[in-house]
Write an enzyme that holds these catalytic residues in place. Structure first.
Site, PDB file in Angstrom:
ATOM      1  N   ARG A  68     -12.788 -16.362  -3.846  1.00 27.72           N
ATOM      2  CA  ARG A  68     -13.447 -16.352  -5.158  1.00 27.72           C
ATOM      3  C   ARG A  68     -13.633 -17.794  -5.643  1.00 27.72           C
ATOM      4  O   ARG A  68     -14.273 -18.558  -4.952  1.00 27.72           O
ATOM      5  CB  ARG A  68     -12.634 -15.517  -6.151  1.00 27.72           C
ATOM      6  N   GLY A 122      -8.853  -6.191  -6.010  1.00 27.68           N
ATOM      7  CA  GLY A 122      -9.030  -6.235  -4.546  1.00 27.68           C
ATOM      8  C   GLY A 122      -7.720  -5.965  -3.829  1.00 27.68           C
ATOM      9  O   GLY A 122      -6.680  -6.468  -4.231  1.00 27.68           O
ATOM     10  N   ARG A 182     -11.601  -1.425  -9.372  1.00 32.83           N
ATOM     11  CA  ARG A 182     -11.799  -2.352 -10.499  1.00 32.83           C
ATOM     12  C   ARG A 182     -12.354  -1.471 -11.620  1.00 32.83           C
ATOM     13  O   ARG A 182     -13.501  -1.036 -11.546  1.00 32.83           O
ATOM     14  CB  ARG A 182     -12.783  -3.451 -10.125  1.00 32.83           C
ATOM     15  N   ASP A 219      -4.829 -17.538  -6.308  1.00 29.05           N
ATOM     16  CA  ASP A 219      -5.401 -18.219  -7.476  1.00 29.05           C
ATOM     17  C   ASP A 219      -4.628 -17.937  -8.766  1.00 29.05           C
ATOM     18  O   ASP A 219      -5.163 -18.089  -9.861  1.00 29.05           O
ATOM     19  CB  ASP A 219      -6.878 -17.782  -7.653  1.00 29.05           C
ATOM     20  N   THR A 234      -3.061 -10.701  -4.314  1.00 30.80           N
ATOM     21  CA  THR A 234      -4.452 -11.073  -4.038  1.00 30.80           C
ATOM     22  C   THR A 234      -4.470 -12.105  -2.918  1.00 30.80           C
ATOM     23  O   THR A 234      -3.584 -12.962  -2.862  1.00 30.80           O
ATOM     24  CB  THR A 234      -5.164 -11.666  -5.281  1.00 30.80           C
ATOM     25  N   ASP A 247      -6.413 -14.473  -2.715  1.00 34.54           N
ATOM     26  CA  ASP A 247      -7.011 -15.734  -3.180  1.00 34.54           C
ATOM     27  C   ASP A 247      -5.994 -16.843  -3.508  1.00 34.54           C
ATOM     28  O   ASP A 247      -6.364 -18.010  -3.590  1.00 34.54           O
ATOM     29  CB  ASP A 247      -7.872 -15.480  -4.427  1.00 34.54           C
ATOM     30  N   ASP A 296      -5.593 -11.494 -11.663  1.00 34.28           N
ATOM     31  CA  ASP A 296      -5.758 -11.868 -13.065  1.00 34.28           C
ATOM     32  C   ASP A 296      -6.310 -10.716 -13.931  1.00 34.28           C
ATOM     33  O   ASP A 296      -5.837 -10.490 -15.049  1.00 34.28           O
ATOM     34  CB  ASP A 296      -6.707 -13.069 -13.126  1.00 34.28           C
TER      35      ASP A 296
END
Ligand code: F6P
Length: 329
Positions: A178, A17, A78, A136, A132, A134, A109
């Site tokens: 996410r 993304g 992706r 995360d 990203t 996120d 990731d």
């Protein structure tokens, strides 16, 4: 900087993304490479472009006027083909053909997992940057794009608050992330949410119902609930439906913020973070820092091995959770 590695041609790509600040990172990688008299090539559409030999030479001027722009000039994808050995062999042949002997990947990731396999199979030195919204990724306090996305969410929440107050309405606002609650937690605190629903939280539906105090004299009719898209209690639509099935006390509306959180001009924080990380990626590669992800921890650039990052969680800050609870009473 003493140069140890003999890398001559760097390849840079974005994958997964897009995130605001990726362009600032590309610019930093290209200019740092050129500063150290290396050639730098941009690989288009992430691993897809590597497999299809969609590779262009970049100069210091070709990354001018992109620092402030959202998205990624290298485009992103992706790739499923890169998950196959056949795809990776093709990608490596194309890199060899173009003389690329060091790689910088910017993504999340999935991007790191791809590079982990790639560098193990073909021995090419690689460095990753966490890009990203996120937040995360383990091994860094911040990912490139998280600050911008959270600010975008906060601006939207502020606007929704105006109309929520005017109509005495309860809004469920769903944010991205996410499986991570970072955007929800931080935009919820900054936007003064009455409740924040996170994937990491053990809140039950009854807890939420109690917290909102449906029908009690003292409860607020106008309120904002920020819901992370990965919430295990259900998304904003589902939670709104369940509350209205149990009580007609609230006039309920739902807003899903969606992809607007991915776009827009990066904040100063993301531009500086991306710039520092981009410089660190190239200097790391030229210093034999191979197969590592650049992170930013406690205000310092750090290098993490892929093993310490891939499949590890960036845990939510317990103290921020506590603060959110205290302030939402
Ligand atoms: O990883 C970034 C992210 O925006 C997540 O927050 C979201 O779950 C996902 O990507 C959406 O992916 P796509 O743009 O492919 O729909």
């Amino acid at each position: 900087m003493e140069e140890i590695n003999k890398i001559q041609r760097l390849g840079v790509f974005t994958s997964g993304g897009d995130a605001p600040g990726m362009n600032a990172a590309i610019r930093a990688v290209v200019r740092t490479g050129i500063y150290y008299q290396k050639e730098v090539y941009g690989i288009m559409r992430g691993y897809e472009g590597m497999i299809e030999d969609d590779i262009v030479k970049l100069g210091a001027r070709s990354v001018g006027n992109i620092l402030q722009r959202g998205g990624t000039i290298l485009k992103t994808a992706r790739s499923t083909a890169f998950r196959t050995k056949e795809g990776r062999v093709k990608a490596f042949e194309n890199l060899k053909k173009n003389g690329i002997d060091g790689l910088v990947g910017i993504g999340g990731d999935g991007t790191f997992t791809g590079l982990y396999h790639f560098s193990n199979e073909f021995g090419i030195p690689t460095v990753c940057l966490p890009g990203t919204i996120d937040n995360d990724i383990a091994g860094t306090d911040y990912t490139i794009g998280f600050d911008t996305a959270t600010n975008t969410a906060v601006q939207a929440i502020d606007r929704i608050r105006d109309t929520a107050l005017s109509h005495n309405r309860l809004f469920f606002i769903e944010v991205m992330g996410r499986n991570s609650g970072y955007i929800a937690l931080n935009s919820g605190i900054a936007g003064g949410a009455g409740a924040i629903i996170l994937p990491e939280e053990k809140m039950t539906f009854d807890d939420l119902y109690q917290l909102l105090g449906a029908g009690k004299e003292t409860s607020k009719k106008s309120n904002l609930v920020v819901v992370a898209e990965g919430s295990k209690l259900g998304g904003a639509n589902e939670l709104a439906r369940k509350i209205s099935e149990r009580s007609d006390y609230f006039d309920i509306k739902v807003t899903i913020l969606g992809h607007q959180q991915r776009g827009g001009s990066p904040t100063y924080f993301d531009r500086v973070l991306a710039s520092k990380m981009g410089v660190a990626a190239v200097e790391g590669l030229l210093n034999n820092q191979s197969n590592v992800m650049v992170g930013f921890r406690e205000n310092k650039i750090v290098y993490n091995s892929y093993d310490a990052v891939i499949n590890h969680r960036h845990e939510i800050e317990e103290d921020a959770l506590r603060i959110a609870k205290i302030l939402s009473i």
